[in-house]
Design a protein around this motif. Structure first.
Motif, PDB file in Angstrom:
ATOM      1  N   GLU A 159      17.977  58.858  47.614  1.00 36.18           N
ATOM      2  CA  GLU A 159      18.123  57.961  46.464  1.00 36.18           C
ATOM      3  C   GLU A 159      19.512  58.010  45.846  1.00 36.18           C
ATOM      4  OE1 GLU A 159      15.882  61.620  44.777  1.00 36.18           O
ATOM      5  OE2 GLU A 159      16.419  60.761  46.727  1.00 36.18           O
ATOM      6  N   TYR A 160      20.367  58.883  46.337  1.00 30.71           N
ATOM      7  CA  TYR A 160      21.718  59.020  45.785  1.00 30.71           C
ATOM      8  C   TYR A 160      22.755  58.497  46.780  1.00 30.71           C
ATOM      9  CZ  TYR A 160      19.239  62.156  42.641  1.00 30.71           C
ATOM     10  OH  TYR A 160      18.347  62.676  41.737  1.00 30.71           O
ATOM     11  N   ASP A 161      23.721  57.739  46.273  1.00 30.61           N
ATOM     12  CA  ASP A 161      24.798  57.256  47.132  1.00 30.61           C
ATOM     13  C   ASP A 161      25.710  58.408  47.540  1.00 30.61           C
ATOM     14  OD1 ASP A 161      23.918  54.686  47.158  1.00 30.61           O
ATOM     15  OD2 ASP A 161      25.376  53.927  45.705  1.00 30.61           O
ATOM     16  N   ILE A 162      26.338  58.236  48.698  1.00 31.15           N
ATOM     17  CA  ILE A 162      27.193  59.272  49.273  1.00 31.15           C
ATOM     18  C   ILE A 162      28.658  58.830  49.236  1.00 31.15           C
ATOM     19  CG2 ILE A 162      27.735  60.591  51.357  1.00 31.15           C
ATOM     20  CD1 ILE A 162      25.088  61.367  49.999  1.00 31.15           C
ATOM     21  N   TRP A 163      29.499  59.776  48.858  1.00 30.46           N
ATOM     22  CA  TRP A 163      30.961  59.633  48.960  1.00 30.46           C
ATOM     23  C   TRP A 163      31.404  60.744  49.908  1.00 30.46           C
ATOM     24  CZ3 TRP A 163      34.490  60.942  44.153  1.00 30.46           C
ATOM     25  CH2 TRP A 163      35.833  60.819  44.521  1.00 30.46           C
ATOM     26  N   ILE A 164      31.884  60.376  51.078  1.00 32.57           N
ATOM     27  CA  ILE A 164      32.160  61.360  52.132  1.00 32.57           C
ATOM     28  C   ILE A 164      33.660  61.514  52.350  1.00 32.57           C
ATOM     29  CG2 ILE A 164      32.079  59.712  54.050  1.00 32.57           C
ATOM     30  CD1 ILE A 164      30.549  63.279  54.043  1.00 32.57           C
TER      31      ILE A 164
ATOM     32  N   GLY B 158      29.930  50.202  31.830  1.00 29.76           N
ATOM     33  CA  GLY B 158      30.924  49.722  32.782  1.00 29.76           C
ATOM     34  C   GLY B 158      31.581  50.795  33.614  1.00 29.76           C
ATOM     35  N   ASP B 159      31.396  52.064  33.250  1.00 28.11           N
ATOM     36  CA  ASP B 159      31.990  53.138  34.042  1.00 28.11           C
ATOM     37  C   ASP B 159      31.238  53.329  35.352  1.00 28.11           C
ATOM     38  OD1 ASP B 159      33.983  53.744  32.213  1.00 28.11           O
ATOM     39  OD2 ASP B 159      32.768  55.222  31.165  1.00 28.11           O
ATOM     40  N   LEU B 160      31.908  53.922  36.323  1.00 24.85           N
ATOM     41  CA  LEU B 160      31.259  54.278  37.577  1.00 24.85           C
ATOM     42  C   LEU B 160      30.288  55.432  37.330  1.00 24.85           C
ATOM     43  CD1 LEU B 160      34.388  54.076  39.878  1.00 24.85           C
ATOM     44  CD2 LEU B 160      32.409  52.555  39.974  1.00 24.85           C
ATOM     45  N   PRO B 161      29.283  55.580  38.187  1.00 31.22           N
ATOM     46  CA  PRO B 161      28.328  56.678  38.001  1.00 31.22           C
ATOM     47  C   PRO B 161      29.025  58.036  38.066  1.00 31.22           C
ATOM     48  CG  PRO B 161      27.496  55.081  39.602  1.00 31.22           C
ATOM     49  CD  PRO B 161      28.924  54.722  39.329  1.00 31.22           C
ATOM     50  N   PRO B 162      28.448  59.044  37.421  1.00 28.70           N
ATOM     51  CA  PRO B 162      29.003  60.396  37.557  1.00 28.70           C
ATOM     52  C   PRO B 162      28.895  60.868  39.001  1.00 28.70           C
ATOM     53  CG  PRO B 162      26.864  60.459  36.488  1.00 28.70           C
ATOM     54  CD  PRO B 162      27.245  59.016  36.595  1.00 28.70           C
ATOM     55  N   VAL B 163      29.782  61.774  39.371  1.00 26.58           N
ATOM     56  CA  VAL B 163      29.833  62.289  40.743  1.00 26.58           C
ATOM     57  C   VAL B 163      29.619  63.796  40.710  1.00 26.58           C
ATOM     58  CG1 VAL B 163      31.263  62.595  42.800  1.00 26.58           C
ATOM     59  CG2 VAL B 163      31.426  60.478  41.461  1.00 26.58           C
TER      60      VAL B 163
ATOM     61  N   GLY C 159      21.662  57.140  32.689  1.00 22.84           N
ATOM     62  CA  GLY C 159      20.905  55.951  33.029  1.00 22.84           C
ATOM     63  C   GLY C 159      21.213  55.381  34.397  1.00 22.84           C
ATOM     64  N   VAL C 160      21.877  56.138  35.228  1.00 21.04           N
ATOM     65  CA  VAL C 160      22.212  55.717  36.591  1.00 21.04           C
ATOM     66  C   VAL C 160      22.277  56.959  37.461  1.00 21.04           C
ATOM     67  CG1 VAL C 160      24.708  55.828  36.130  1.00 21.04           C
ATOM     68  CG2 VAL C 160      23.853  54.367  37.967  1.00 21.04           C
ATOM     69  N   LYS C 161      21.871  56.836  38.699  1.00 19.39           N
ATOM     70  CA  LYS C 161      21.861  57.994  39.588  1.00 19.39           C
ATOM     71  C   LYS C 161      23.286  58.397  39.970  1.00 19.39           C
ATOM     72  CE  LYS C 161      17.254  57.349  41.510  1.00 19.39           C
ATOM     73  NZ  LYS C 161      16.726  58.540  40.808  1.00 19.39           N
ATOM     74  N   PRO C 162      23.575  59.683  39.954  1.00 15.40           N
ATOM     75  CA  PRO C 162      24.917  60.141  40.332  1.00 15.40           C
ATOM     76  C   PRO C 162      25.227  59.876  41.809  1.00 15.40           C
ATOM     77  CG  PRO C 162      23.709  61.851  39.144  1.00 15.40           C
ATOM     78  CD  PRO C 162      22.723  60.776  39.491  1.00 15.40           C
ATOM     79  N   ILE C 163      26.505  59.919  42.109  1.00 21.23           N
ATOM     80  CA  ILE C 163      26.997  59.866  43.488  1.00 21.23           C
ATOM     81  C   ILE C 163      27.177  61.304  43.965  1.00 21.23           C
ATOM     82  CG2 ILE C 163      28.928  59.135  44.957  1.00 21.23           C
ATOM     83  CD1 ILE C 163      29.531  57.010  42.731  1.00 21.23           C
ATOM     84  N   LEU C 164      26.877  61.545  45.216  1.00 26.05           N
ATOM     85  CA  LEU C 164      27.097  62.860  45.820  1.00 26.05           C
ATOM     86  C   LEU C 164      28.328  62.796  46.725  1.00 26.05           C
ATOM     87  CD1 LEU C 164      23.450  63.912  46.705  1.00 26.05           C
ATOM     88  CD2 LEU C 164      25.009  65.174  45.214  1.00 26.05           C
ATOM     89  N   TYR C 165      29.360  63.553  46.362  1.00 22.99           N
ATOM     90  CA  TYR C 165      30.557  63.693  47.200  1.00 22.99           C
ATOM     91  C   TYR C 165      30.391  64.935  48.062  1.00 22.99           C
ATOM     92  CZ  TYR C 165      35.331  65.041  48.481  1.00 22.99           C
ATOM     93  OH  TYR C 165      36.455  65.436  49.174  1.00 22.99           O
ATOM     94  N   SER C 166      30.859  64.847  49.307  1.00 20.03           N
ATOM     95  CA  SER C 166      30.765  66.039  50.156  1.00 20.03           C
ATOM     96  C   SER C 166      31.735  65.947  51.324  1.00 20.03           C
ATOM     97  CB  SER C 166      29.340  66.197  50.700  1.00 20.03           C
ATOM     98  OG  SER C 166      29.156  67.475  51.256  1.00 20.03           O
ATOM     99  N   THR C 167      32.062  67.117  51.851  1.00 11.43           N
ATOM    100  CA  THR C 167      32.769  67.197  53.121  1.00 11.43           C
ATOM    101  C   THR C 167      31.745  67.136  54.256  1.00 11.43           C
ATOM    102  OG1 THR C 167      32.589  69.606  53.156  1.00 11.43           O
ATOM    103  CG2 THR C 167      34.529  68.659  52.066  1.00 11.43           C
ATOM    104  N   GLY C 168      32.226  66.942  55.466  1.00  6.62           N
ATOM    105  CA  GLY C 168      31.312  66.858  56.591  1.00  6.62           C
ATOM    106  C   GLY C 168      30.458  68.102  56.776  1.00  6.62           C
TER     107      GLY C 168
END
Length: 247
Positions: A187-192, A125-130, A165-174
């Motif tokens: 294949e990885y979701d983005i957190w911008i 139930g947790d969010l994917p690692p970032v 067991g889940v693909k991490p999220i990639l956080y980044s600045t512009g």
């Protein structure tokens, strides 16, 4: 002629004063350039670290929040001093919780993954690692090559995927996104992060999360940092409920 010059000078002075006032109000978290609408972005959350100090999670969670990303680790050895408490208390407050790792350009992906896995429990139930990819120290002035970063980042992402067991999220600045992530890692979701404008990624990708300000002011924490990062999930409430589920 003199009147026109005087009028122009007065106008310039007024604009300068207004700009300085806006800057000061922004630094204090009173004026926020970005205010995403609740209708468009109904799912909102925070990301926190030890800089927010002791957090009263029921108070913080009660302010129309749905999720919290909590800093866990940095590099191959640093652990955030508040992680263990934030990890437990944020979830107890009813929020969906995820942990994030501050990526180091200077240590191997394998050792960074091992440190994160040792620190962050795997829970349904947790969010994917970032993985937070941004410049620090002198890295913006002396940036590593994309190939050097990839050699560390890819093994880290693979190992976290295998373990959680889940693909991490990639956080980044512009700036960091453009240099290191654009055109790859599809294949990885983005957190911008964009605290002044609605983000538009240079490769045309959509993003899953948007950090729209680092100057939020909410009751519920007492730390050295008086502001808090505010974020939105780029989807509906139903999509968020399903988001990050293990296959």
């Amino acid at each position: 002629m003199r009147k026109a010059v005087f009028t122009a000078a007065v106008s310039a002075a007024v604009l300068l004063a207004a700009g300085v006032a806006c800057l000061l109000l922004w630094q204090e978290g009173i004026f926020l350039p970005n205010r995403p609408s609740k209708e468009q972005f109904p799912v909102r959350g925070v990301d926190v670290s030890a800089h927010q100090g002791e957090i009263d999670w029921p108070v913080l969670a009660g302010q129309d929040l749905s999720f919290a990303f909590v800093k866990a680790t940095e590099g191959s050895s640093f652990t955030d001093a508040q992680f263990a408490e934030n990890w437990v208390e944020a979830r107890s407050s009813g929020l969906r919780v995820g942990a994030y790792h501050f990526f180091s350009f200077d240590s191997s992906g394998e050792s960074q993954a091992a440190h994160f896995i040792k620190t962050v429990p795997k829970r349904e139930g947790d969010l994917p690692p970032v993985v937070d990819v941004e410049f620090y120290g002198d890295k913006e002035q002396n940036p590593p090559s994309r190939e050097e970063v990839e050699a560390r980042l890819v093994p880290l992402l693979i190992r976290l995927t295998e373990h959680y067991g889940v693909k991490p999220i990639l956080y980044s600045t512009g700036k960091a996104y453009k240099r290191y992530l654009a055109g790859g890692y599809e294949e990885y979701d983005i957190w911008i992060r964009d605290v002044f404008f609605t983000p538009s990624l240079p490769d045309g990708r959509e993003y899953a999360f948007w950090q729209y300000t680092d100057k939020g002011r909410l009751p519920g924490y007492q730390g050295d940092e008086k502001c808090i990062d505010l974020n939105v999930f780029c989807g509906t409430e139903e999509e968020f409920r399903r988001y990050g589920a293990q296959p």
